[in-house]
Scaffold this active site. Sequence first.
Site, PDB file in Angstrom:
ATOM      1  CB  THR A  93      -0.948   0.067   1.169  1.00  0.00           C
ATOM      2  OG1 THR A  93      -1.582  -1.251   1.158  1.00  0.00           O
ATOM      3  CG2 THR A  93      -1.799   1.224   1.159  1.00  0.00           C
ATOM      4  CE  LYS A 168      -5.099  -1.264   1.656  1.00  0.00           C
ATOM      5  NZ  LYS A 168      -5.373  -2.132   2.219  1.00  0.00           N
ATOM      6  CE  LYS A 243       1.393   1.962   4.132  1.00  0.00           C
ATOM      7  NZ  LYS A 243       2.222   0.765   3.579  1.00  0.00           N
TER       8      LYS A 243
HETATM    9  P1  NAD Z   1       5.807  -6.076   7.234  1.00  0.00           P
HETATM   10  O1  NAD Z   1       6.383  -4.822   7.810  1.00  0.00           O
HETATM   11  O2  NAD Z   1       5.615  -6.993   7.993  1.00  0.00           O
HETATM   12  O3  NAD Z   1       6.624  -6.548   6.133  1.00  0.00           O
HETATM   13  C1  NAD Z   1       7.159  -5.690   5.014  1.00  0.00           C
HETATM   14  C2  NAD Z   1       8.737  -6.645   4.754  1.00  0.00           C
HETATM   15  O4  NAD Z   1       9.437  -5.808   3.712  1.00  0.00           O
HETATM   16  C3  NAD Z   1       9.481  -6.720   6.010  1.00  0.00           C
HETATM   17  O5  NAD Z   1      10.005  -7.833   6.412  1.00  0.00           O
HETATM   18  C4  NAD Z   1      10.656  -5.811   5.523  1.00  0.00           C
HETATM   19  O6  NAD Z   1      11.992  -6.369   6.178  1.00  0.00           O
HETATM   20  C5  NAD Z   1      10.761  -6.000   4.297  1.00  0.00           C
HETATM   21  N1  NAD Z   1      11.482  -4.961   3.564  1.00  0.00           N
HETATM   22  C6  NAD Z   1      11.749  -3.661   3.537  1.00  0.00           C
HETATM   23  N2  NAD Z   1      12.371  -3.017   2.584  1.00  0.00           N
HETATM   24  C7  NAD Z   1      13.002  -4.425   1.862  1.00  0.00           C
HETATM   25  C8  NAD Z   1      13.762  -4.241   0.990  1.00  0.00           C
HETATM   26  N3  NAD Z   1      14.297  -3.202   0.186  1.00  0.00           N
HETATM   27  N4  NAD Z   1      14.163  -5.604   0.422  1.00  0.00           N
HETATM   28  C9  NAD Z   1      13.671  -6.676   0.939  1.00  0.00           C
HETATM   29  N5  NAD Z   1      12.731  -6.467   1.867  1.00  0.00           N
HETATM   30  C10 NAD Z   1      12.339  -5.484   2.385  1.00  0.00           C
HETATM   31  O7  NAD Z   1       4.560  -5.350   6.560  1.00  0.00           O
HETATM   32  P2  NAD Z   1       3.321  -6.159   6.131  1.00  0.00           P
HETATM   33  O8  NAD Z   1       2.287  -6.048   7.251  1.00  0.00           O
HETATM   34  O9  NAD Z   1       3.468  -7.300   5.458  1.00  0.00           O
HETATM   35  O10 NAD Z   1       2.707  -5.099   5.030  1.00  0.00           O
HETATM   36  C11 NAD Z   1       3.055  -5.091   3.734  1.00  0.00           C
HETATM   37  C12 NAD Z   1       2.277  -3.930   2.983  1.00  0.00           C
HETATM   38  O11 NAD Z   1       1.032  -4.463   2.964  1.00  0.00           O
HETATM   39  C13 NAD Z   1       2.457  -2.374   3.281  1.00  0.00           C
HETATM   40  O12 NAD Z   1       2.303  -1.654   2.558  1.00  0.00           O
HETATM   41  C14 NAD Z   1       1.100  -2.502   4.218  1.00  0.00           C
HETATM   42  O13 NAD Z   1       0.595  -1.390   4.276  1.00  0.00           O
HETATM   43  C15 NAD Z   1       0.311  -3.596   3.277  1.00  0.00           C
HETATM   44  N6  NAD Z   1      -0.926  -4.096   3.885  1.00  0.00           N
HETATM   45  C16 NAD Z   1      -0.797  -4.736   5.151  1.00  0.00           C
HETATM   46  C17 NAD Z   1      -1.970  -5.394   5.744  1.00  0.00           C
HETATM   47  C18 NAD Z   1      -1.635  -6.008   7.216  1.00  0.00           C
HETATM   48  O14 NAD Z   1      -3.035  -6.256   7.822  1.00  0.00           O
HETATM   49  N7  NAD Z   1      -0.577  -6.341   7.620  1.00  0.00           N
HETATM   50  C19 NAD Z   1      -3.079  -5.235   5.215  1.00  0.00           C
HETATM   51  C20 NAD Z   1      -3.278  -4.686   3.770  1.00  0.00           C
HETATM   52  C21 NAD Z   1      -2.195  -4.056   3.246  1.00  0.00           C
END
Ligand code: NAD
Length: 307
Positions: A93, A168, A243
């Site tokens: 997102t 979204k 966010k």
């Molecule tokens: P998270 O922080 O658990 O996962 C993100 C991952 O990206 C982390 O493990 C981090 O180490 C990795 N990362 C960051 N920079 C990187 C790079 N350069 N190379 C490789 N890996 C890298 O976050 P999440 O909850 O999995 O959410 C991910 C996305 O999905 C976000 O944009 C969030 O807004 C969206 N989202 C989350 C949810 C939810 O319920 N968690 C629901 C809908 C959407």
Amino acid sequence: MAVIGFIGLGHMGGPMSANLVRAGHTVRGFDLVPAALDAARANGVTVADSAAEAVAGAEAVITMLPSGKHLLDCYEQVLPAAEPGALLVDSSTVDVADARAAHELAGAEGFGSLDAPVSGGTAGAEAGTLTFMVGGAEEHFQRAESLLEPMARKVIHCGGPGNGQVTKMCNNLILGASMVAVGEAFVLGERLGLSNQALYDVASISTGQCWALTTNCPVPDLVETSRANHDYEPGFSAALMLKDLKLAESAARQSGTDASIGRLATELYQRFNEEGGGGYDFGAIIRSIREHSERSAEASPEVTGTP
Ligand code: NAD
């Protein structure tokens, strides 16, 4: 079956990549956090040492990263290393402007690209029942549909580049604002001597009906699926709601949209996060509403709560 590069194996990307493996795809994954790599390996993902290694030779690349900045930084590694003709799908997102910038960078290097953010949270990621909101050209959408299918209940094409992110943030503006309204309604009812059950029984079958009330009711013990029954363990955290509301607020400002309720919901989630609520489910905002109501009643002796 395809070879897919998957970057970002966190709360969402971890289970999403596991579902692609389960569907028979070869998934090469990369994350900066060793624990995320270990969990992915246990799920059958082939772990790479870098983003460049994960995408080399892959016909599709999926990114699931925290923000637009992470995405654009990551594309600096991905674009020089990706296979010519690879399709780039970003499911993070991110800000609409960042999503459109990512499309431009990809297009300039000859790659097809899609923004494909999701709703459904970690439970949807695990169950493979996410809704994908997709922005980009029709030909790329058609290529992606079957790839996304093992992670999805629905894959919906929302228009051109960036329109997945627009969808979204509009959806989550509705969700954030409606959760605040549902919380305020319960607290108002409580303060005027109404039982939560009575309000629920009426509003859930009347014009107040909405997802925030009937699926994730902020009051415990009224709806089986609600995170309120589990001490507001997320679900979808208040930090992520903030966010998304901030993304909507910034897009409203940039597009000249008069979105006052969205602005107010952002302020309330900001306050709740500052009070330490960010790690709880976004429905826990009702606790902040209740607490502030009690404080202002104490500060104004003429306000007595239940008449
Ligand atoms: P998270 O922080 O658990 O996962 C993100 C991952 O990206 C982390 O493990 C981090 O180490 C990795 N990362 C960051 N920079 C990187 C790079 N350069 N190379 C490789 N890996 C890298 O976050 P999440 O909850 O999995 O959410 C991910 C996305 O999905 C976000 O944009 C969030 O807004 C969206 N989202 C989350 C949810 C939810 O319920 N968690 C629901 C809908 C959407």
